[in-house]
Design a protein around this motif. Structure first.
Motif, PDB file in Angstrom:
ATOM      1  N   ALA A 178      -2.652   2.881   4.554  1.00 47.51           N
ATOM      2  CA  ALA A 178      -2.047   2.125   5.659  1.00 47.51           C
ATOM      3  C   ALA A 178      -2.743   2.443   6.973  1.00 47.51           C
ATOM      4  CB  ALA A 178      -0.560   2.452   5.754  1.00 47.51           C
ATOM      5  N   ASP A 179      -3.082   3.716   7.152  1.00 45.73           N
ATOM      6  CA  ASP A 179      -3.724   4.121   8.398  1.00 45.73           C
ATOM      7  C   ASP A 179      -5.072   3.433   8.591  1.00 45.73           C
ATOM      8  OD1 ASP A 179      -5.134   6.253  10.312  1.00 45.73           O
ATOM      9  OD2 ASP A 179      -2.980   6.543  10.375  1.00 45.73           O
ATOM     10  N   GLN A 180      -5.683   3.032   7.487  1.00 50.31           N
ATOM     11  CA  GLN A 180      -6.978   2.345   7.568  1.00 50.31           C
ATOM     12  C   GLN A 180      -6.823   0.828   7.559  1.00 50.31           C
ATOM     13  OE1 GLN A 180     -10.111   4.203   4.990  1.00 50.31           O
ATOM     14  NE2 GLN A 180      -8.342   5.334   4.263  1.00 50.31           N
ATOM     15  N   GLY A 181      -5.572   0.385   7.602  1.00 48.61           N
ATOM     16  CA  GLY A 181      -5.338  -1.061   7.609  1.00 48.61           C
ATOM     17  C   GLY A 181      -5.423  -1.687   6.235  1.00 48.61           C
ATOM     18  N   GLN A 182      -5.471  -0.856   5.182  1.00 44.73           N
ATOM     19  CA  GLN A 182      -5.526  -1.406   3.818  1.00 44.73           C
ATOM     20  C   GLN A 182      -4.091  -1.527   3.295  1.00 44.73           C
ATOM     21  OE1 GLN A 182      -8.240   0.984   1.470  1.00 44.73           O
ATOM     22  NE2 GLN A 182      -9.699   1.055   3.122  1.00 44.73           N
ATOM     23  N   TYR A 183      -3.407  -2.537   3.812  1.00 43.43           N
ATOM     24  CA  TYR A 183      -1.979  -2.631   3.541  1.00 43.43           C
ATOM     25  C   TYR A 183      -1.657  -3.052   2.116  1.00 43.43           C
ATOM     26  CZ  TYR A 183      -1.448  -1.805   8.459  1.00 43.43           C
ATOM     27  OH  TYR A 183      -1.504  -1.220   9.693  1.00 43.43           O
ATOM     28  N   PHE A 184      -2.539  -3.815   1.505  1.00 43.93           N
ATOM     29  CA  PHE A 184      -2.287  -4.203   0.111  1.00 43.93           C
ATOM     30  C   PHE A 184      -2.188  -2.938  -0.748  1.00 43.93           C
ATOM     31  CE2 PHE A 184      -3.407  -5.214  -4.183  1.00 43.93           C
ATOM     32  CZ  PHE A 184      -2.774  -6.420  -4.435  1.00 43.93           C
ATOM     33  N   GLU A 185      -3.180  -2.068  -0.616  1.00 42.15           N
ATOM     34  CA  GLU A 185      -3.211  -0.834  -1.402  1.00 42.15           C
ATOM     35  C   GLU A 185      -2.018   0.054  -1.058  1.00 42.15           C
ATOM     36  OE1 GLU A 185      -5.811  -2.232  -0.014  1.00 42.15           O
ATOM     37  OE2 GLU A 185      -7.057  -2.653  -1.761  1.00 42.15           O
ATOM     38  N   ALA A 186      -1.683   0.094   0.237  1.00 46.45           N
ATOM     39  CA  ALA A 186      -0.561   0.945   0.667  1.00 46.45           C
ATOM     40  C   ALA A 186       0.750   0.448   0.063  1.00 46.45           C
ATOM     41  CB  ALA A 186      -0.474   0.944   2.193  1.00 46.45           C
ATOM     42  N   ILE A 187       0.947  -0.872   0.102  1.00 47.23           N
ATOM     43  CA  ILE A 187       2.195  -1.433  -0.445  1.00 47.23           C
ATOM     44  C   ILE A 187       2.236  -1.206  -1.954  1.00 47.23           C
ATOM     45  CG2 ILE A 187       3.520  -3.560  -0.801  1.00 47.23           C
ATOM     46  CD1 ILE A 187       2.187  -4.604   1.811  1.00 47.23           C
ATOM     47  N   ALA A 188       1.107  -1.465  -2.620  1.00 48.11           N
ATOM     48  CA  ALA A 188       1.057  -1.307  -4.083  1.00 48.11           C
ATOM     49  C   ALA A 188       1.399   0.130  -4.473  1.00 48.11           C
ATOM     50  CB  ALA A 188      -0.326  -1.687  -4.597  1.00 48.11           C
ATOM     51  N   ARG A 189       0.836   1.100  -3.743  1.00 46.75           N
ATOM     52  CA  ARG A 189       1.059   2.517  -4.060  1.00 46.75           C
ATOM     53  C   ARG A 189       2.529   2.902  -3.842  1.00 46.75           C
ATOM     54  NH1 ARG A 189      -1.069   5.029  -7.546  1.00 46.75           N
ATOM     55  NH2 ARG A 189       1.072   5.473  -7.996  1.00 46.75           N
ATOM     56  N   LEU A 190       3.039   2.455  -2.690  1.00 47.84           N
ATOM     57  CA  LEU A 190       4.407   2.815  -2.333  1.00 47.84           C
ATOM     58  C   LEU A 190       5.418   2.111  -3.251  1.00 47.84           C
ATOM     59  CD1 LEU A 190       5.251   4.803  -0.264  1.00 47.84           C
ATOM     60  CD2 LEU A 190       5.472   2.999   1.421  1.00 47.84           C
ATOM     61  N   ASP A 191       5.138   0.864  -3.581  1.00 50.10           N
ATOM     62  CA  ASP A 191       6.002   0.125  -4.521  1.00 50.10           C
ATOM     63  C   ASP A 191       6.091   0.877  -5.846  1.00 50.10           C
ATOM     64  OD1 ASP A 191       6.834  -1.922  -2.992  1.00 50.10           O
ATOM     65  OD2 ASP A 191       5.453  -3.427  -3.783  1.00 50.10           O
ATOM     66  N   ALA A 192       4.918   1.316  -6.348  1.00 45.73           N
ATOM     67  CA  ALA A 192       4.873   2.008  -7.648  1.00 45.73           C
ATOM     68  C   ALA A 192       5.654   3.306  -7.582  1.00 45.73           C
ATOM     69  CB  ALA A 192       3.418   2.282  -8.038  1.00 45.73           C
ATOM     70  N   GLU A 193       5.468   4.048  -6.484  1.00 46.59           N
ATOM     71  CA  GLU A 193       6.174   5.322  -6.344  1.00 46.59           C
ATOM     72  C   GLU A 193       7.683   5.121  -6.264  1.00 46.59           C
ATOM     73  OE1 GLU A 193       4.233   7.662  -7.487  1.00 46.59           O
ATOM     74  OE2 GLU A 193       5.180   9.027  -6.088  1.00 46.59           O
ATOM     75  N   MET A 194       8.081   4.093  -5.521  1.00 49.14           N
ATOM     76  CA  MET A 194       9.520   3.852  -5.358  1.00 49.14           C
ATOM     77  C   MET A 194      10.151   3.351  -6.658  1.00 49.14           C
ATOM     78  SD  MET A 194       9.498   2.446  -1.475  1.00 49.14           S
ATOM     79  CE  MET A 194      11.193   1.980  -1.394  1.00 49.14           C
ATOM     80  N   ALA A 195       9.405   2.537  -7.416  1.00 45.58           N
ATOM     81  CA  ALA A 195       9.917   2.052  -8.702  1.00 45.58           C
ATOM     82  C   ALA A 195      10.099   3.235  -9.656  1.00 45.58           C
ATOM     83  CB  ALA A 195       8.953   1.028  -9.286  1.00 45.58           C
TER      84      ALA A 195
END
Lengths: 626, 213
Positions: free
Chosen positions: A39-56
Motif C-alpha cells: 500500500a505504501d508503494q501505491g500497489q493497492y491491488f496487491e495490498a487489498i488481495a493480501r489483506l483480504d486473504a489474511e482477513m478471510a
C-alpha cells in the motif's frame, strides 16, 4: 460543484490519512505488514488481495484470538476500506465501512467507520449522505481522526452551500498542525462564500504567509495567494494584488497562472512596464501551457502600450510563429489520438515506472499524441478516465500472465503425475508389508503394557520369568509328569524336583518387584522407540499424501479459474475499449477547444503584428523626417 | 534595418501593406482591450467558484454525460472486484500446488522502527544456496521505513534444521557505505515456517536480527 470541492478540498484530508497508514510499531502479523508494504508503494491491488486473504483466514479459524492478525484486526478492517478507496473502489469501500458500522463494535470504532464512510460519500459527490453519516457519530472519537473529522464536516458544509456552518467548524481547527494550510485556505474560501469579503481577504492573506517546508502546504499557500491576488484584482486593488501574486513561488504548480495574473494586474493599473516582467518570464516557459500562450500574446501588447512598437511587432511575429507551431502540434496530437496512438503511449511501461511519467511522456519526440497531456490532466473527467484506463491495463496484464500461468501449472502437474504414478504402487506394496509389521509390534507393545498394568493389581511372578527360567520350569514340569508314571519309590527324586521348583519360585517371588520395575523401564524405553517409529510412519503417510496431492485434485479448480480469467479478460477488453474511447473523446474535445483558442490567438497576433509594424514604420518615418 | 524585417514579416503573413495594417489597427486595439475585460470576467467567474475553477480550466469534457462516466466507473469497480476474487482463488491454488504447508518457508524483511539507514540490497541464502537477492528502490525503502514488511522469498524446505545466511549492503544515516552478514539456524516443522529478518543500520547493536513468528 461538490465534485470539484471534493477533489480539491479533500486533498489535505487524504494526505494525512496516508501518512500514518503503514506505521506499525509492534507488528505481529507479517502478512499484514506485507499488505502495508504494498500500500505504501501505491500497489493497492496487491495490498487489498493480501489483506483480504489474511482477513478471510482470520475469520475462518476456530480461535481467532490465537491468530496473529488478532492484534491488528481493527486496523485491518479500516485499512482494507482505505486501500479500496485509493484503488477507486468506492462501492466496496462503502460496503466495508457499512459492515463495520452495523457490527457489534466499540463506539470509537463505529465512529471511525462513520467518518470513513462519510468521506467516501463526499468523494462520490454525495454530500447529503456524507452529512447524514457524520450526524450518526456520537460519543468518543479516536484522537487520530478528530481534526480530520471536523475538516471533512466543514468540506461537506461547503459542498452543500452552507458556508457559515463551515466557517464555524473551521475556526477551531486553525491550530491543527497536520492540516496546516488546508484549514487556513478553506476558512478563507468559506468566509468568501459566506459573503464576508474582508474577513476572507484577511484569512487568505494569513494562509498565504504560512511558514512551512512541506510541499503540499507550500502548494496550498501558493493557491491562497493566487486566489487572494485574484480577489484583490477584481476589487481593483492592483497594488495589493500584485503583492499577493508575487508571493506565489516561481517554481510551484500555480506559478504560471500567478505570473499571468500579475501581468494583468499591472496592466489594469496602467503599469505596462511592470507587466512586461512577469509576462517575459512566462512567455519563455513551455508553450503548450494555456497561461504561457496567453502571455505570448499579452507581452507584445504591453510593449505596444509602452509605445515600443518595434519590439511589439517582433514579439507578435514570434507569437504568430509560436501559435502556428502549437496549432501544428495540436493538430498532430488530434490526428495521433484519432489513429489510436494515444492509448498505446499512455500504457508504455517504461514511462510509467517514473513518478513524473506525464512530463516524460510529453517530452518524447515521437509522441505527438501526448504533447498536450499536461493540459488534459487538468480535467477531472480526463484524470478519472485515465486512471481507470491504466488500472484496467494493469488488470489486463495480470489476467494475461495468469492465463499463461495455467499452462505452466498443467505442465507441472503432468510431470509430477508422470514421476509419481509409476512409483506409487511399488512403494504402497512395500509400505503395506512394513505397515503390517509395525501394527504387529504396536499390538505386542500394547499387550505388554496391559500385562504390566494387570500385575500392579494382581502380582504374577511367573510372567516375569526369564527365558532360561521358563525353560527350566518346563523341564521341571516334564520331569514331574514322568515321575507320576514311574515307580512310587522315586520319592527322593520328587523331593529334589520340588526343591528345584521351590528355588525357582523363591527367586521369582523375591525378585518380583525388582523385575517388575525393570520390565516397566524397558516398556518406557520401548515407548521412545515406538514414538520414533510412529513419527516415521506419520511422516511417510504425509509424504505419500503430499505426493498424491501434488498432482491430484487440481483439474477442476484450474479449469474453473481458466474460465473465470477468460471471462474477465473478455469483459475487461470490452470495458477498456469503451474507457479508451471515452479518453480519446475527452482528449480530442479538449484539444479542439485548445485549437480554437490558438487559432483565435494567432489571428489576434497576426493583426496586432500588422498594427505594430505600421506604427513602428510611422514612428521611424517621423523620426527620419524630424 | 529593423523596419525591413517587419515588412518581411508582414509579407510572410500575407499582409497587403500599410492600408490593411491601418484598417486592422482599430480592430486589434479593441481586441486586446476586450481580452483584458474577458480576463476579468473569467476571474470573476472563478471567484464565484471559490477560486477553485481558477486552477481547473473549464473543459469540453464536462459536456460528457455524467451518467455515462459513472456507469463506466462502476463497471470498472466491478471488474476490479472480480479480478481480486480470482487473485484470491489463484493464490490459494498456488500455495497448495507450489508451496504446500509441510515444506513452505517464507522469509520477510523489515527495518527496525525509527532506523533511517539506507538499505541498498539484501541477499538471503538457505543451506548455502542463494535464494533471494533484492536491490531496493526508493519507494520500496520508504515503504520499509514506514513499517511495511517485504516478503523476499517463498520456497520449500524439508522439515528439520536449516541454516539461513543474510547479507546486507547500504549507507549509514551519516552517508558511509556499510555491509554486513550474519548466519542463523532455524528449524522447519510440518507447519509453514515464517522467518522475519529485522535490519538496522550500523551503531545500533546487531544489524541483522532474526525473529520467530
Amino acid at each position: 460543484m461538490a465534485a470539484v470541492l471534493a477533489r480539491t478540498l479533500v486533498v489535505g484530508l487524504t494526505m494525512c490519512m496516508v501518512a500514518g497508514a503503514a506505521v506499525g510499531g509492534d507488528l505481529k502479523d507479517l502478512y499484514y505488514g506485507e499488505a502495508l508494504y504494498y500500500a505504501d508503494q501505491g500497489q493497492y491491488f496487491e495490498a487489498i488481495a493480501r489483506l483480504d486473504a489474511e482477513m478471510a483466514l482470520h475469520d475462518s479459524v476456530d480461535e481467532p484470538q490465537l491468530d496473529t492478525l488478532w492484534h491488528h484486526v481493527g486496523d485491518a478492517k479500516f485499512f482494507v476500506g482505505d486501500f479500496e478507496l485509493r484503488y477507486r473502489m468506492h462501492l466496496r469501500a462503502g460496503r466495508a465501512m457499512q459492515a463495520v458500522l452495523e457490527g457489534d463494535v466499540d463506539d470509537e470504532v463505529r465512529n471511525e467507520a462513520a467518518f470513513r464512510l462519510a468521506r467516501i460519500y463526499f468523494q462520490k459527490d454525495q454530500p447529503e449522505d456524507a452529512l447524514r453519516t457524520l450526524t450518526r457519530i456520537e460519543g468518543p472519537v479516536p484522537d487520530a481522526i478528530k481534526d480530520d473529522l471536523e475538516f471533512l464536516r466543514a468540506n461537506v458544509y461547503m459542498a452543500m452551500g452552507r458556508p457559515s456552518d463551515a466557517v464555524e467548524t473551521l475556526v477551531p481547527l486553525q491550530g491543527s498542525q497536520d492540516l496546516k494550510g488546508f484549514t487556513a485556505y478553506n476558512l478563507g474560501i468559506a468566509l468568501l462564500q459566506a459573503g464576508q469579503q474582508q474577513e476572507a481577504l484577511h484569512q487568505l492573506d494569513k494562509a498565504g504567509q504560512l511558514r512551512t517546508s512541506d510541499q503540499g502546504t507550500l502548494a496550498i499557500r501558493d493557491k491562497s495567494n493566487l486566489v487572494l491576488g485574484t480577489l484583490q484584482f477584481e476589487s481593483a486593488d492592483f497594488g495589493p494584488a500584485q503583492h499577493s501574486l508575487d508571493r506565489v513561488r516561481l517554481e510551484g504548480p500555480y506559478s504560471n497562472l500567478a505570473l499571468l495574473r500579475a501581468g494583468w494586474a499591472d496592466v489594469s493599473a496602467e503599469n505596462f512596464e511592470r507587466a512586461v516582467v512577469p509576462w517575459s518570464i512566462l512567455a519563455k516557459r513551455d508553450s503548450t501551457d494555456a497561461a504561457v500562450q496567453e502571455a505570448i500574446l499579452a507581452l507584445p501588447y504591453a510593449y505596444s502600450r509602452l509605445n515600443v512598437y518595434g519590439r511589439a511587432a517582433v514579439l507578435y511575429g514570434r507569437a504568430v510563429e509560436t501559435f502556428g507551431n502549437e496549432l501544428n502540434k495540436v493538430n498532430a496530437s488530434i490526428k495521433s489520438i484519432r489513429e489510436g496512438k494515444f492509448l498505446k503511449a499512455l500504457v508504455r511501461e517504461e514511462i510509467r515506472q517514473d513518478k513524473d511519467w506525464v512530463i516524460r511522456l510529453r517530452s518524447l519526440p515521437e509522441t505527438p499524441e501526448t504533447y498536450y497531456l499536461m493540459a488534459l490532466m487538468a480535467s477531472h473527467d480526463f484524470q478519472t478516465a485515465l486512471q481507470n484506463y491504466l488500472d484496467l491495463e494493469d488488470l489486463r496484464k495480470k489476467l494475461v500472465a495468469w492465463q499463461h500461468g495455467f499452462d505452466a501449472f498443467d505442465d507441472l502437474i503432468r510431470l509430477r503425475r508422470q514421476y509419481y504414478e509409476p512409483l506409487l504402487p511399488g512403494i504402497d506394496s512395500q509400505f503395506r508389508e512394513l505397515d503390517a509389521k509395525i501394527r504387529l509390534r504396536l499390538e505386542q507393545r500394547e499387550h505388554l503394557d496391559q500385562r504390566i498394568q494387570a500385575m500392579l493389581i494382581a502380582p504374577r511372578p511367573d510372567l516375569l520369568a526369564t527365558a532360561d527360567e521358563r525353560l527350566v520350569s518346563m523341564r521341571i514340569s516334564e520331569l514331574e509328569t514322568r515321575l507320576q508314571t514311574a515307580d512310587p519309590e522315586d520319592i527322593q527324586l520328587q523331593n529334589r524336583i520340588d526343591r528345584l521348583r521351590g528355588v525357582q519360585t523363591w527367586t521369582l517371588e523375591t525378585e518380583y518387584h525388582e523385575r517388575l520395575t525393570e520390565a516397566y523401564k524397558h516398556l518406557q524405553e520401548l515407548n521412545s522407540d515406538i514414538d520414533v517409529l510412529t513419527a516415521q510412519y506419520q511422516s511417510f503417510v504425509r509424504t505419500r499424501q503430499a505426493a498424491v496431492h501434488s498432482f491430484e485434485g487440481y483439474d477442476i479448480p484450474i479449469k474453473r479459474l481458466r474460465t473465470r480469467v477468460a471471462d474477465a479478460t473478455q469483459r475487461l477488453n470490452l470495458l477498456m475499449a469503451r474507457q479508451g474511447h471515452m479518453l480519446e473523446t475527452v482528449a480530442v474535445r479538449e484539444l479542439v477547444a485548445r485549437r480554437d483558442l490558438l487559432d483565435s490567438y494567432q489571428n489576434q497576433a497576426r493583426y496586432a503584428f500588422a498594427e505594430s509594424f505600421d506604427r513602428a514604420a510611422k514612428m521611424q518615418a517621423s523620426e527620419e523626417q524630424g | 534595418m529593423g523596419c525591413h524585417r517587419f515588412r518581411r514579416g508582414v509579407e510572410a503573413l500575407g499582409g497587403n501593406g500599410a492600408a490593411m495594417i491601418r484598417r486592422l489597427e482599430i480592430l486589434i486595439s479593441g481586441r486586446v482591450r476586450e481580452r483584458a475585460v474577458r480576463c476579468q470576467r473569467i476571474l470573476h467567474a472563478a471567484l464565484l467558484c471559490l477560486g477553485i475553477s481558477l486552477l481547473t480550466p473549464a473543459g469540453a469534457a464536462q459536456d460528457l454525460s455524467r451518467e455515462q462516466m459513472q456507469g463506466l466507473d462502476e463497471q470498472v469497480q466491478e471488474i476490479k472486484s472480480d479480478v481480486l476474487s480470482i487473485a484470491a482463488e489463484l493464490d490459494n491454488l498456488e500455495e497448495q500446488l507450489l508451496y504446500p504447508s509441510n515444506t513452505q518457508l517464507a522469509v520477510f524483511v523489515s527495518i527496525a522502527e525509527g532506523d533511517e539507514f539506507r538499505l541498498d540490497s539484501v541477499q538471503v541464502s538457505i543451506d548455502g544456496e542463494v535464494v533471494a537477492h533484492h536491490i531496493y528502490s526508493f519507494k520500496e525503502l520508504d515503504a520499509l521505513q514506514n513499517g511495511g514488511v517485504q516478503r523476499i522469498y517463498t520456497g520449500n524446505v524439508p522439515t528439520g534444521a536449516h541454516q539461513l545466511d543474510v547479507a546486507i549492503a547500504g549507507k549509514s544515516s551519516g552517508g558511509h557505505d556499510f555491509s554486513t552478514a550474519d548466519s542463523f539456524s532455524f528449524s522447519k516443522d510440518i507447519e509453514p515456517k515464517l522467518v522475519g529478518i529485522t535490519l538496522a543500520g550500523p551503531g545500533s547493536g546487531s544489524s541483522i536480527q532474526l525473529g520467530d513468528w
